[in-house]
Design a protein around this motif. Sequence first.
Motif, PDB file in Angstrom:
ATOM      1  N   GLU A  60       0.829  -1.214   0.000  1.00  0.00           N
ATOM      2  CA  GLU A  60       0.000   0.000   0.000  1.00  0.00           C
ATOM      3  C   GLU A  60       0.861   1.262   0.000  1.00  0.00           C
ATOM      4  OE1 GLU A  60      -3.260   2.384  -0.363  1.00  0.00           O
ATOM      5  OE2 GLU A  60      -3.040   0.246  -0.773  1.00  0.00           O
ATOM      6  N   ASP A  61       1.948   1.271   0.774  1.00  0.00           N
ATOM      7  CA  ASP A  61       2.847   2.433   0.779  1.00  0.00           C
ATOM      8  C   ASP A  61       3.514   2.621  -0.582  1.00  0.00           C
ATOM      9  OD1 ASP A  61       2.224   3.042   3.390  1.00  0.00           O
ATOM     10  OD2 ASP A  61       4.030   2.117   4.241  1.00  0.00           O
ATOM     11  N   CYS A  62       3.852   1.520  -1.227  1.00  0.00           N
ATOM     12  CA  CYS A  62       4.467   1.592  -2.564  1.00  0.00           C
ATOM     13  C   CYS A  62       3.463   2.139  -3.580  1.00  0.00           C
ATOM     14  CB  CYS A  62       4.953   0.203  -2.968  1.00  0.00           C
ATOM     15  SG  CYS A  62       5.938   0.170  -4.484  1.00  0.00           S
ATOM     16  N   ARG A  63       2.239   1.633  -3.508  1.00  0.00           N
ATOM     17  CA  ARG A  63       1.188   2.105  -4.416  1.00  0.00           C
ATOM     18  C   ARG A  63       0.943   3.596  -4.218  1.00  0.00           C
ATOM     19  NH1 ARG A  63      -3.465   3.941  -4.547  1.00  0.00           N
ATOM     20  NH2 ARG A  63      -3.821   3.740  -2.322  1.00  0.00           N
ATOM     21  N   GLN A  64       0.881   4.023  -2.957  1.00  0.00           N
ATOM     22  CA  GLN A  64       0.639   5.436  -2.662  1.00  0.00           C
ATOM     23  C   GLN A  64       1.806   6.313  -3.106  1.00  0.00           C
ATOM     24  OE1 GLN A  64      -0.518   5.914   1.441  1.00  0.00           O
ATOM     25  NE2 GLN A  64      -2.430   4.784   1.162  1.00  0.00           N
ATOM     26  N   ALA A  65       3.026   5.796  -2.986  1.00  0.00           N
ATOM     27  CA  ALA A  65       4.197   6.566  -3.433  1.00  0.00           C
ATOM     28  C   ALA A  65       4.126   6.816  -4.935  1.00  0.00           C
ATOM     29  CB  ALA A  65       5.479   5.827  -3.071  1.00  0.00           C
ATOM     30  N   CYS A  66       3.711   5.803  -5.699  1.00  0.00           N
ATOM     31  CA  CYS A  66       3.564   5.986  -7.144  1.00  0.00           C
ATOM     32  C   CYS A  66       2.421   6.954  -7.432  1.00  0.00           C
ATOM     33  CB  CYS A  66       3.332   4.647  -7.836  1.00  0.00           C
ATOM     34  SG  CYS A  66       3.239   4.781  -9.651  1.00  0.00           S
ATOM     35  N   SER A  67       1.353   6.807  -6.708  1.00  0.00           N
ATOM     36  CA  SER A  67       0.201   7.688  -6.908  1.00  0.00           C
ATOM     37  C   SER A  67       0.567   9.145  -6.645  1.00  0.00           C
ATOM     38  CB  SER A  67      -0.942   7.241  -5.985  1.00  0.00           C
ATOM     39  OG  SER A  67      -2.067   8.050  -6.169  1.00  0.00           O
ATOM     40  N   ALA A  68       1.421   9.383  -5.648  1.00  0.00           N
ATOM     41  CA  ALA A  68       1.799  10.745  -5.273  1.00  0.00           C
ATOM     42  C   ALA A  68       2.837  11.352  -6.220  1.00  0.00           C
ATOM     43  CB  ALA A  68       2.334  10.755  -3.847  1.00  0.00           C
ATOM     44  N   ALA A  69       3.600  10.526  -6.909  1.00  0.00           N
ATOM     45  CA  ALA A  69       4.642  11.022  -7.822  1.00  0.00           C
ATOM     46  C   ALA A  69       4.023  11.254  -9.200  1.00  0.00           C
ATOM     47  CB  ALA A  69       5.794  10.020  -7.907  1.00  0.00           C
ATOM     48  N   LEU A  70       3.952  12.495  -9.629  1.00  0.00           N
ATOM     49  CA  LEU A  70       3.255  12.832 -10.870  1.00  0.00           C
ATOM     50  C   LEU A  70       3.783  12.082 -12.083  1.00  0.00           C
ATOM     51  CD1 LEU A  70       2.786  16.692 -10.480  1.00  0.00           C
ATOM     52  CD2 LEU A  70       1.115  14.872 -10.092  1.00  0.00           C
ATOM     53  N   ALA A  71       5.095  11.845 -12.137  1.00  0.00           N
ATOM     54  CA  ALA A  71       5.684  11.193 -13.306  1.00  0.00           C
ATOM     55  C   ALA A  71       5.684   9.670 -13.212  1.00  0.00           C
ATOM     56  CB  ALA A  71       7.107  11.686 -13.525  1.00  0.00           C
ATOM     57  N   CYS A  72       5.161   9.106 -12.119  1.00  0.00           N
ATOM     58  CA  CYS A  72       5.167   7.657 -11.944  1.00  0.00           C
ATOM     59  C   CYS A  72       4.027   7.008 -12.723  1.00  0.00           C
ATOM     60  CB  CYS A  72       5.047   7.287 -10.465  1.00  0.00           C
ATOM     61  SG  CYS A  72       5.113   5.505 -10.165  1.00  0.00           S
TER      62      CYS A  72
END
Length: 200
Positions: A60-72
């Motif tokens: 979940e933290d990994c998914r959220q990190a990608c979600s928060a990074a605009l270029a991910c």
Amino acid sequence: SVDAPVLSTVAPQPPAPNSAQHTVAGCVGFANQAFVGVPDIYLPPAGQDSASSGSSISFEDCRQACSAALACESFVHSEASGTCKLWTPAKRQDDLVHLTGHDAYICEGKAAEAFVPDCERFAGDLVRPALGALDVPDLGCPSCEANGLACSDAAGGEAGCGGFTLAKCNAACQGDPRCHIFVFGDLNSSITGYCELWSA
């Protein structure tokens, strides 16, 4: 007589879509698949993978990190090791390799407004032609022209010189073989989505 060894080759199977352990809305998950190399999106210290920080990252933290990074647009996670790697659209499904215990999630189109393939981004910079003087873009301002305005109208704060997206500005540059540089952003509070094109 000695029998010759029988060689058997099995063609590699393409990654199976929607086979990953988790389901993520808007993404396709691939079980036992990963991208190789150094991830092109940096995770801040709180989100470093276990190999570099000694800590474990949850799915979940990994998914959220990608979600928060605009270029991910993609991320790879391993439940066993707790590693998390974030990737821009520079990595595609064709780049996946088999890696047991890792699942790759590709969220097609997520980074469309933050990433332009084959371009370098220079945040906060403007184009300065010869002698360092600010000038009118030599290939025009499609965000102004789309509304019947000229580039010079942007200097006067004309709100009609905005309204483009990053993808639309990139498409305008791609559509002109002379275009090698485009500038996109907000000029001020009244002009958002401004786009200008340059030959060099």
